[in-house]
Design an enzyme around this catalytic site. Structure first.
Site, mmCIF file in Angstrom:
data_model
loop_
_atom_site.group_PDB
_atom_site.id
_atom_site.type_symbol
_atom_site.label_atom_id
_atom_site.label_comp_id
_atom_site.label_asym_id
_atom_site.label_seq_id
_atom_site.Cartn_x
_atom_site.Cartn_y
_atom_site.Cartn_z
ATOM 1 C CG ASP A 11 -13.687 -3.039 -2.380
ATOM 2 O OD1 ASP A 11 -12.701 -2.759 -1.679
ATOM 3 O OD2 ASP A 11 -13.938 -2.474 -3.455
ATOM 4 C CG ASP A 130 -11.503 6.760 -0.325
ATOM 5 O OD1 ASP A 130 -10.624 6.010 -0.789
ATOM 6 O OD2 ASP A 130 -12.386 6.378 0.457
#
Length: 253
Positions: A11, A130
């Protein structure tokens, strides 16, 4: 039988690898190029590189970091974050990525998935999802912008839609387990893998060796993604693969 893949996730925020819980309270972990090179040598099957604040901040993914990373790794590199157009796909593939992950952009313009699959091939198109369980427990909704916006879209319906549009793979993150280290969301992952025919990468919540085994044993996941476990050297990719091999899960050593 296809081997199961172990995938570290980088990330990236402002050119640095970061990690947080439920996408907040981000801590600096290091340089993405150095970390990717390390995982390449360690035996990772792929690397996922996500510019996690690009969409929220309306920026494009950092092409130069992608290029430098691609020069150092010799395993598939998936890049996502801030990708909105076919030109974005083209630029990042040209910089050395093997696959492109889209999340919010696919929600806003589902036909982007079809156009990208048609132009670059389904194998290049990863739809990241998500998902968060609805409060009434009746299923899961897709959330976007780092979990900030609930789209109201049912996750299983979205899975079927993107598959029909030509997506080649799904990167599934449980927002309920992300960063918690309590294990992958088995219920969600099994529901999604049962609903589609394309590979699914399980993400969110891995905190121990057993969690890798559980997600492969109890769901149809093709790959397991982890971040902080590997970044903080709590486990090595070699340890994970040897453990899985000893438990008769097919992996590439």
């Amino acid at each position: 039988m296809l081997t199961k893949r172990i995938i570290p996730c980088l990330d990236v925020n402002m050119g640095r690898v970061v990690k947080g819980i439920n996408f907040i309270n981000l801590k600096d972990v290091g340089d993405p190029v150095e970390i990717a090179e390390f995982y390449n040598k360690e035996g990772a099957d792929e690397i996922v590189f996500l510019d996690i604040t690009a969409t929220h901040e309306g920026r494009n993914t950092m092409i130069d970091v992608v290029r430098k990373t691609a020069e150092k790794v010799f395993i598939p590199l998936t890049v996502g974050g801030g990708i909105r157009t076919l030109d974005d796909f083209k630029d990042i593939l040209r910089a050395g990525a093997d696959k492109i992950s889209v999340n919010s952009a696919a929600i806003r313009d589902p036909e982007l998935v079809a156009r990208a699959a048609d132009r670059f091939g389904s194998q290049c198109v990863v739809v990241a999802m998500d998902a968060r369980k609805r409060q009434d427990g009746s299923g899961w909704n897709i959330v976007i912008n780092g979990g900030r916006i609930d789209t109201g879209i049912d996750t299983l319906e979205w899975v079927e839609r993107v598959q029909s549009l030509g997506a080649g793979e799904i990167l599934l993150t449980s927002m309920d387990t992300d960063g918690t280290k309590n294990g992958y969301d088995i219920e969600l992952t099994e529901a999604v893998t049962s609903a589609c025919k394309i590979p699914v990468i399980a993400s969110g919540g891995c905190g121990a060796l057993e969690h890798f085994y559980d997600v492969f044993q109890d769901t149809g996941a093709d790959a397991a993604l982890a971040a902080s476990l590997f970044h903080y050297r709590e486990l090595t990719i070699k340890q994970v693969k040897e453990y899985l091999r000893n438990r008769e899960v097919q992996v590439r050593l």
